[in-house]
Motif scaffolding. Structure first.
Motif, short mmCIF file in Angstrom:
data_model
loop_
_atom_site.label_atom_id
_atom_site.label_comp_id
_atom_site.label_asym_id
_atom_site.label_seq_id
_atom_site.Cartn_x
_atom_site.Cartn_y
_atom_site.Cartn_z
N MET A 75 -17.91 8.84 4.72
CA MET A 75 -17.19 9.05 3.47
C MET A 75 -17.33 10.52 3.06
O MET A 75 -18.19 11.23 3.56
N HIS A 76 -16.51 10.98 2.14
CA HIS A 76 -16.42 12.39 1.79
C HIS A 76 -16.50 12.55 0.28
O HIS A 76 -16.60 11.57 -0.46
N ASP A 77 -16.46 13.79 -0.20
CA ASP A 77 -16.63 14.05 -1.63
C ASP A 77 -15.55 13.39 -2.48
O ASP A 77 -15.77 13.11 -3.65
N ASN A 78 -14.37 13.16 -1.91
CA ASN A 78 -13.28 12.53 -2.65
C ASN A 78 -13.38 11.00 -2.61
O ASN A 78 -12.42 10.33 -3.00
N GLY A 79 -14.50 10.46 -2.16
CA GLY A 79 -14.60 9.03 -2.00
C GLY A 79 -13.68 8.58 -0.89
O GLY A 79 -13.56 9.23 0.15
N TYR A 80 -12.99 7.46 -1.10
CA TYR A 80 -12.06 6.97 -0.08
C TYR A 80 -10.65 7.51 -0.30
O TYR A 80 -9.73 7.17 0.44
N PHE A 81 -10.49 8.37 -1.31
CA PHE A 81 -9.16 8.86 -1.67
C PHE A 81 -9.07 10.35 -1.39
O PHE A 81 -9.01 11.17 -2.30
N ASP A 82 -9.06 10.68 -0.08
CA ASP A 82 -8.98 12.08 0.32
C ASP A 82 -7.53 12.54 0.32
O ASP A 82 -6.63 11.83 -0.16
N GLU A 83 -7.28 13.73 0.84
CA GLU A 83 -5.92 14.28 0.80
C GLU A 83 -4.92 13.39 1.51
O GLU A 83 -3.79 13.22 1.04
N SER A 84 -5.31 12.79 2.62
CA SER A 84 -4.37 11.96 3.39
C SER A 84 -3.94 10.73 2.60
O SER A 84 -2.79 10.28 2.70
N VAL A 85 -4.84 10.18 1.79
CA VAL A 85 -4.51 9.03 0.95
C VAL A 85 -3.80 9.50 -0.32
O VAL A 85 -2.79 8.91 -0.74
N ALA A 86 -4.31 10.57 -0.94
CA ALA A 86 -3.74 11.05 -2.20
C ALA A 86 -2.27 11.43 -2.05
O ALA A 86 -1.46 11.16 -2.95
N GLN A 87 -1.91 12.03 -0.93
CA GLN A 87 -0.55 12.50 -0.75
C GLN A 87 0.47 11.37 -0.68
O GLN A 87 1.65 11.58 -0.96
N VAL A 88 0.03 10.18 -0.31
CA VAL A 88 0.96 9.04 -0.20
C VAL A 88 0.58 7.92 -1.17
O VAL A 88 1.14 6.83 -1.10
N TYR A 89 -0.36 8.21 -2.09
CA TYR A 89 -0.86 7.14 -2.95
C TYR A 89 0.25 6.51 -3.79
O TYR A 89 0.37 5.28 -3.84
N ASP A 90 1.05 7.31 -4.44
CA ASP A 90 2.08 6.76 -5.32
C ASP A 90 3.07 5.89 -4.56
O ASP A 90 3.52 4.86 -5.07
N SER A 91 3.42 6.28 -3.36
CA SER A 91 4.44 5.55 -2.61
C SER A 91 3.87 4.37 -1.83
O SER A 91 4.57 3.37 -1.63
N GLU A 92 2.61 4.45 -1.42
CA GLU A 92 2.07 3.43 -0.52
C GLU A 92 0.95 2.59 -1.11
O GLU A 92 0.69 1.49 -0.63
N HIS A 93 0.27 3.09 -2.14
CA HIS A 93 -0.89 2.38 -2.68
C HIS A 93 -0.71 2.03 -4.16
O HIS A 93 -0.99 0.91 -4.58
N GLY A 94 -0.30 2.99 -4.97
CA GLY A 94 -0.14 2.73 -6.39
C GLY A 94 1.15 1.99 -6.68
O GLY A 94 2.12 2.07 -5.94
N ASN A 95 1.15 1.23 -7.78
CA ASN A 95 2.36 0.54 -8.20
C ASN A 95 3.16 1.48 -9.10
O ASN A 95 2.79 1.73 -10.24
N SER A 96 4.25 2.03 -8.57
CA SER A 96 5.02 3.04 -9.28
C SER A 96 6.32 2.49 -9.84
O SER A 96 7.27 3.25 -10.09
N ASP A 97 6.40 1.18 -10.05
CA ASP A 97 7.59 0.58 -10.63
C ASP A 97 7.82 1.15 -12.03
O ASP A 97 6.95 1.03 -12.91
N PRO A 98 8.96 1.80 -12.28
CA PRO A 98 9.18 2.46 -13.58
C PRO A 98 9.06 1.51 -14.77
O PRO A 98 8.54 1.90 -15.82
N ALA A 99 9.56 0.28 -14.63
CA ALA A 99 9.50 -0.67 -15.75
C ALA A 99 8.06 -1.04 -16.07
O ALA A 99 7.68 -1.14 -17.25
N LEU A 100 7.25 -1.24 -15.03
CA LEU A 100 5.85 -1.57 -15.25
C LEU A 100 5.09 -0.41 -15.88
O LEU A 100 4.29 -0.59 -16.81
N ILE A 101 5.36 0.79 -15.39
CA ILE A 101 4.69 1.97 -15.94
C ILE A 101 5.07 2.16 -17.41
O ILE A 101 4.22 2.44 -18.26
N ALA A 102 6.34 1.96 -17.73
CA ALA A 102 6.79 2.11 -19.11
C ALA A 102 6.13 1.08 -20.01
O ALA A 102 5.69 1.39 -21.13
#
Length: 230
Positions: free
Chosen positions: A1-28
């Motif tokens: 593991m690294h200083d960013n925990g499990y969310f390093d640059e490779s995960v962070a760069q695709v987090y919104d599209s592949e991991h986070g729920n970015s549905d506009p209605a839900l976010i609103a």
């Protein structure tokens, strides 16, 4: 593991599209409820991540700060910011303190499960309570584990099944530990990611809150229920 925990640059760069729920209605809906709960006071997000919720809150006029373990995730948020940068303290949400007191502290999208021991989860509640002004609120959004859907004797649950993404959770009901295991195909290559978690039950969260000097005000099944109760 690294200083960013499990969310390093490779995960962070695709987090919104592949991991986070970015549905506009839900976010609103989420931002609208949190805005009402903040009641014109300042808010603090534990695990602010890529700003999926914090940025819409800021757009609604909520003074907001954040705590985040992964600098890589915050770097992605900075790319999306259009106004004044949101103050973020890089550190663990169980122990990191920021100046001031807040009308609302919140922790959404199952992120409390990233704390993989009961002790760490209890400490998170205490840290939230320490940041609250009198009458302030701590909001936790988390899943109820789908153990009732798992046939007896099995410990796995599939949550993703597409041509380029397989996702399987593996549960240990005795310790409440589980891992989310992702397999993705990209450019003909298979990439894997395994992240450990610990799930909690609603009654357990209530007890954690009580130990931190808090008490249950509301429990909702989704972000659309609160509107008639706030």
């Amino acid at each position: 593991m690294h200083d960013n925990g499990y969310f390093d640059e490779s995960v962070a760069q695709v987090y919104d599209s592949e991991h986070g729920n970015s549905d506009p209605a839900l976010i609103a809906a989420t931002a609208q409820v949190l805005c009402k709960l903040a009641a014109d006071g300042p808010a603090l997000e534990f695990a602010i991540g890529t700003g999926r919720i914090a940025l819409p809150l800021q757009e609604r006029g909520v003074p907001i700060q954040g705590i985040e373990l992964s600098a890589a995730m915050v770097a992605e948020m900075r790319k999306k910011e259009c106004g004044t940068p949101i103050p973020v303290a890089i550190g663990d949400m169980t122990t990191t303190r920021v100046a001031g007191d807040f009308a609302l502290v919140f922790l959404v999208f199952n992120t409390i499960d990233n704390l993989t021991t009961q002790e760490a989860q209890c400490t998170c509640f205490r840290n939230a309570a320490a940041h609250l002004r009198p009458g302030g609120r701590f909001v936790v959004e988390t899943l109820i584990p789908p153990l009732q859907k798992i046939p007896y004797g099995e410990t796995t649950h599939a949550f993703a099944c597409t041509p380029d993404h397989w996702g399987i959770d593996v549960f240990d009901s005795a310790t409440q530990q589980y891992t989310s295991n992702h397999m993705r195909t990209k450019n003909g290559r298979v990439e894997t990611l395994t992240i450990p978690f610990r799930y909690t039950w609603p009654s357990e969260l209530d007890l954690m809150a009580k130990l931190a000097g808090l008490e249950l005000e509301h429990r909702w099944s989704d972000w659309h229920k609160p509107h008639s109760h706030i």
